[in-house]
Design an enzyme around this catalytic site. Structure first.
Site, PDB file in Angstrom:
ATOM      1  N   LYS A 242       0.874  -1.189   0.000  1.00 45.73           N
ATOM      2  CA  LYS A 242       0.000   0.000   0.000  1.00 45.73           C
ATOM      3  C   LYS A 242       0.901   1.227   0.000  1.00 45.73           C
ATOM      4  CE  LYS A 242      -4.461   0.653   0.024  1.00 45.73           C
ATOM      5  NZ  LYS A 242      -5.503  -0.269  -0.422  1.00 45.73           N
TER       6      LYS A 242
HETATM    7  P1  NAD Z   1     -13.165   7.544  -2.857  1.00 42.60           P
HETATM    8  O1  NAD Z   1     -12.176   8.597  -2.510  1.00 42.60           O
HETATM    9  O2  NAD Z   1     -13.553   7.332  -4.275  1.00 42.60           O
HETATM   10  O3  NAD Z   1     -14.521   7.769  -2.019  1.00 42.60           O
HETATM   11  C1  NAD Z   1     -14.544   7.909  -0.641  1.00 42.60           C
HETATM   12  C2  NAD Z   1     -15.931   8.402  -0.249  1.00 42.60           C
HETATM   13  O4  NAD Z   1     -16.018   8.466   1.175  1.00 42.60           O
HETATM   14  C3  NAD Z   1     -16.267   9.793  -0.761  1.00 42.60           C
HETATM   15  O5  NAD Z   1     -17.623   9.855  -1.131  1.00 42.60           O
HETATM   16  C4  NAD Z   1     -16.018  10.669   0.459  1.00 42.60           C
HETATM   17  O6  NAD Z   1     -16.759  11.881   0.410  1.00 42.60           O
HETATM   18  C5  NAD Z   1     -16.529   9.748   1.543  1.00 42.60           C
HETATM   19  N1  NAD Z   1     -16.048  10.104   2.875  1.00 42.60           N
HETATM   20  C6  NAD Z   1     -14.848  10.600   3.252  1.00 42.60           C
HETATM   21  N2  NAD Z   1     -14.849  10.851   4.570  1.00 42.60           N
HETATM   22  C7  NAD Z   1     -16.061  10.496   5.027  1.00 42.60           C
HETATM   23  C8  NAD Z   1     -16.683  10.526   6.302  1.00 42.60           C
HETATM   24  N3  NAD Z   1     -16.024  10.969   7.362  1.00 42.60           N
HETATM   25  N4  NAD Z   1     -17.954  10.081   6.405  1.00 42.60           N
HETATM   26  C9  NAD Z   1     -18.628   9.620   5.316  1.00 42.60           C
HETATM   27  N5  NAD Z   1     -18.090   9.576   4.088  1.00 42.60           N
HETATM   28  C10 NAD Z   1     -16.831  10.014   3.957  1.00 42.60           C
HETATM   29  O7  NAD Z   1     -12.578   6.190  -2.203  1.00 42.60           O
HETATM   30  P2  NAD Z   1     -12.903   4.697  -2.613  1.00 42.60           P
HETATM   31  O8  NAD Z   1     -11.889   4.255  -3.607  1.00 42.60           O
HETATM   32  O9  NAD Z   1     -14.340   4.556  -2.893  1.00 42.60           O
HETATM   33  O10 NAD Z   1     -12.521   3.954  -1.245  1.00 42.60           O
HETATM   34  C11 NAD Z   1     -13.432   3.863  -0.161  1.00 42.60           C
HETATM   35  C12 NAD Z   1     -12.982   2.745   0.753  1.00 42.60           C
HETATM   36  O11 NAD Z   1     -12.916   1.521   0.006  1.00 42.60           O
HETATM   37  C13 NAD Z   1     -11.600   2.898   1.367  1.00 42.60           C
HETATM   38  O12 NAD Z   1     -11.586   2.328   2.654  1.00 42.60           O
HETATM   39  C14 NAD Z   1     -10.717   2.086   0.433  1.00 42.60           C
HETATM   40  O13 NAD Z   1      -9.524   1.641   1.068  1.00 42.60           O
HETATM   41  C15 NAD Z   1     -11.643   0.939   0.128  1.00 42.60           C
HETATM   42  N6  NAD Z   1     -11.304   0.215  -1.087  1.00 42.60           N
HETATM   43  C16 NAD Z   1     -11.278   0.823  -2.306  1.00 42.60           C
HETATM   44  C17 NAD Z   1     -10.983   0.085  -3.441  1.00 42.60           C
HETATM   45  C18 NAD Z   1     -10.993   0.697  -4.813  1.00 42.60           C
HETATM   46  O14 NAD Z   1     -10.849  -0.044  -5.790  1.00 42.60           O
HETATM   47  N7  NAD Z   1     -11.188   1.999  -4.961  1.00 42.60           N
HETATM   48  C19 NAD Z   1     -10.695  -1.279  -3.337  1.00 42.60           C
HETATM   49  C20 NAD Z   1     -10.763  -1.888  -2.082  1.00 42.60           C
HETATM   50  C21 NAD Z   1     -11.076  -1.124  -0.969  1.00 42.60           C
END
Ligand code: NAD
Length: 552
Positions: A242
């Protein structure tokens, strides 16, 4: 800037000259993000009293005060509050003395006659950041959670103690500081960046890059560790990695984001590569950021290397379906869990926390199955409508306004309230540490599908298990992203691209298989789903470690 109270920085100015107090006040009052809450004291004793009474993020200290002088002033403040960063504000004639204070542990000094808004704010920001680096890089709640989850699984499976010790910390960590130019050409920011490779045993390492103001070495290490178990659980030939940069990307222009990304890519380029370590998007990054990393790496090599990152735009060798893969995977797994729980999805309600990549796609695909979305949120607000929210309308609103704030077709609620809504399916898809011992008892879903990494603490797990909530743990629920990343890497290394249908079929069959193995193990050994999934992953890594033997 990460502080004791989010976006507000509490500054204590210990200074007896009212003109300088006025100057600092004016300079800080112009900043809205972060917002500076300034308090000041005209004597050392008054300063110590205020330090005693309130949590302070940073002290601005004049060394010459009515009741104290020279280095003694610094030493007394330092010994009174050893963990609070101190920036000396000094007259031109006292610069030598200020430098001595820096030698003795002050974070920086500023010359009063040369103060500007930029220099003052930046110096305080770096002081807070450096103190945090010194004190708390490894000491992250997320890393402690990842380690405790691993130790729990290790204990249940009777893991060899030598291997247990070996897996508890990442194998390789790189911490960099990197500069990037703001659009205002003379302003150069310096930020912290990380790349952590947890296990090099399984093949190249794989994991996303996160841009967020809370990123630390411990957080990135936790995420790298989860990637190891996730890849092993779904049988991908990767170890976990990561990366991250500690910055709030929402405050950057596109040009700034590109400069930051390219410099970060250069800093980590010695340890990444198609056969070494392959980054992907995570919070705060996307396919555009991946394209810049791929381009920077390729420029350094002198030829195009598409397989150095995944989650790229299609035109650069990205995989069909990668952008929506994590959300799609979450929903494939919800379908499997629903079959097991005998839930009819077309009669179910869902709540999704986070409306970014994972959350918005999970909501979209749930909607396609007839699930009624009654609550959704992002960093700005939660929206609730018991009659159901229109997903196309939410997507359109966010495309136009960036955030959900102001969305008209529902009641606005807090993120805390959102998590506690009565629903069949809850999908946390934003941040870690959302369901804790504090609110677990009030969670009312039947099925918890963890789109985010680390949204549930161990204490909360116990409460939820007792309540009979069925948990699709993060390393299983969100494994769709890395699985399609694997497909992308395979396609890039073979220069042969698959159809969307091929991608989705293969994704579905891999996730169904991982679900079936996890459920079998959970049922056979009376484990909760998280422990069963962890053991599936850890066992495979342990087998590989034993098979490879010990070098030298
Ligand atoms: P992103 O940046 O696209 O979206 C994150 C979302 O969370 C946004 O809508 C943001 O406004 C919201 N957010 C931020 N702080 C917040 C809060 N305090 N309360 C409520 N909402 C809040 O990120 P993503 O890629 O969708 O990732 C989200 C989660 O999924 C993370 O934990 C990431 O590690 C995990 N993840 C992502 C992927 C991927 O392929 N993108 C894969 C596996 C896991």
């Amino acid at each position: 800037m990460n502080t004791s109270s989010g976006n507000t920085v509490k500054v204590l100015l210990i200074e007896d000259n009212p003109i300088h107090v006025g100057l600092v006040k004016t300079l800080l009052s112009e900043s809205k993000s972060p917002f500076f809450q300034l308090q000041y004291a005209g004597t050392l004793q008054a300063g110590l009293n205020q330090l005693d009474a309130a949590a302070v993020d940073v002290v601005l200290l004049d060394l010459t005060l009515p009741d104290s002088e020279d280095l003694d002033t610094f030493i007394r403040v330092r010994s009174f509050a050893p963990t609070v960063p101190i920036v000396i504000v000094t007259g031109l004639d006292d610069v030598k003395l200020a430098a001595k204070a820096v030698e003795a542990g002050a974070q920086d000094y500023l010359v009063k006659t040369q103060l500007s808004r930029t220099s003052l704010i930046r110096s305080m920001r770096y002081a807070i950041e450096r103190t945090r680096v010194r004190d708390a890089e490894w000491d992250s709640p997320m890393f402690r959670l990842a380690q405790r989850q691993f130790l729990k699984a290790a204990q249940f499976m009777g893991l060899d103690d030598n291997i247990r010790q070996r897996l508890l910390f990442p194998q390789r960590t790189l911490v960099v500081t990197l500069p990037f130019r703001r659009d205002h050409y003379t302003e150069v920011e310096t930020v912290f960046g990380y790349r952590v490779q947890h296990i090099l045993t399984m093949g190249p390492t794989k994991g996303g890059i996160r841009y967020h103001q809370d990123v630390s070495l411990g957080e990135v290490s936790a995420l790298a560790m989860w990637m190891s178990w996730k890849c092993a659980l779904v049988h991908l030939p990767f170890g976990g990695a990561k990366g991250g940069v500690r910055i709030d990307p929402t405050g950057l222009t596109s040009h700034e984001l590109q400069r930051l990304t390219r410099r970060f890519a250069t800093e980590i380029s010695p340890i990444i590569g198609p056969d070494k370590d392959i980054p992907a998007p995570d919070m705060g990054t996307n396919e555009r950021v991946m394209a810049w990393i791929m381009d920077t790496y390729s420029q350094e090599k002198g030829y195009t290397v598409p397989a150095v990152v995944t989650g790229k735009p299609l035109v650069l060798g990205g995989a069909r379906g990668r952008n929506e893969a994590t959300g799609r995977g979450v929903v494939y797994l919800i379908q499997e869990a629903a079959k097991h729980l005998k839930m009819n999805l077309s009669e179910c309600t869902a709540v999704v926390q986070g409306f970014g990549n994972v959350g918005s796609h999970a909501a979209l695909f749930l909607g396609e199955l007839g699930v009624k979305l009654i609550g959704v949120s992002d960093a700005t607000t939660g929206v609730y409508n018991r009659h159901g929210l229109s997903i196309p309308s939410l997507l359109e609103y966010v495309a136009q306004n960036r955030f959900l704030e102001g969305y008209p077709e529902g009641d606005h609620i807090s993120n805390e309230e959102l998590l506690e809504l009565k629903c069949d399916i809850l999908v946390p898809a934003a941040l870690q540490n959302q369901i804790t011992a504090e609110n677990a008892d009030r969670i009312q879903c039947k099925l918890l599908a963890e789109g985010a990494n680390g949204p549930t603490t161990l204490e909360a797990d116990e409460v939820l298990n007792e309540k009979g909530v069925f948990i699709l743990p993060d390393i299983l629920a969100n494994a769709g992203g890395v699985t399609v990343s694997y497909f992308e890497w395979v396609q890039d290394t073979q220069n042969y691209m698959w159809t969307l249908d091929e991608v989705n079929q293969r994704l579905k069959s891999i996730l169904k298989d991982a679900f079936r193995r996890t459920l079998n193990r959970a049922q056979k050994n009376q484990f909760d789903m998280r422990t069963a999934a962890m053991i599936e992953g850890v066992e495979r890594v342990a087998q590989a470690k034993l098979a490879r033997g010990l070098y030298p």
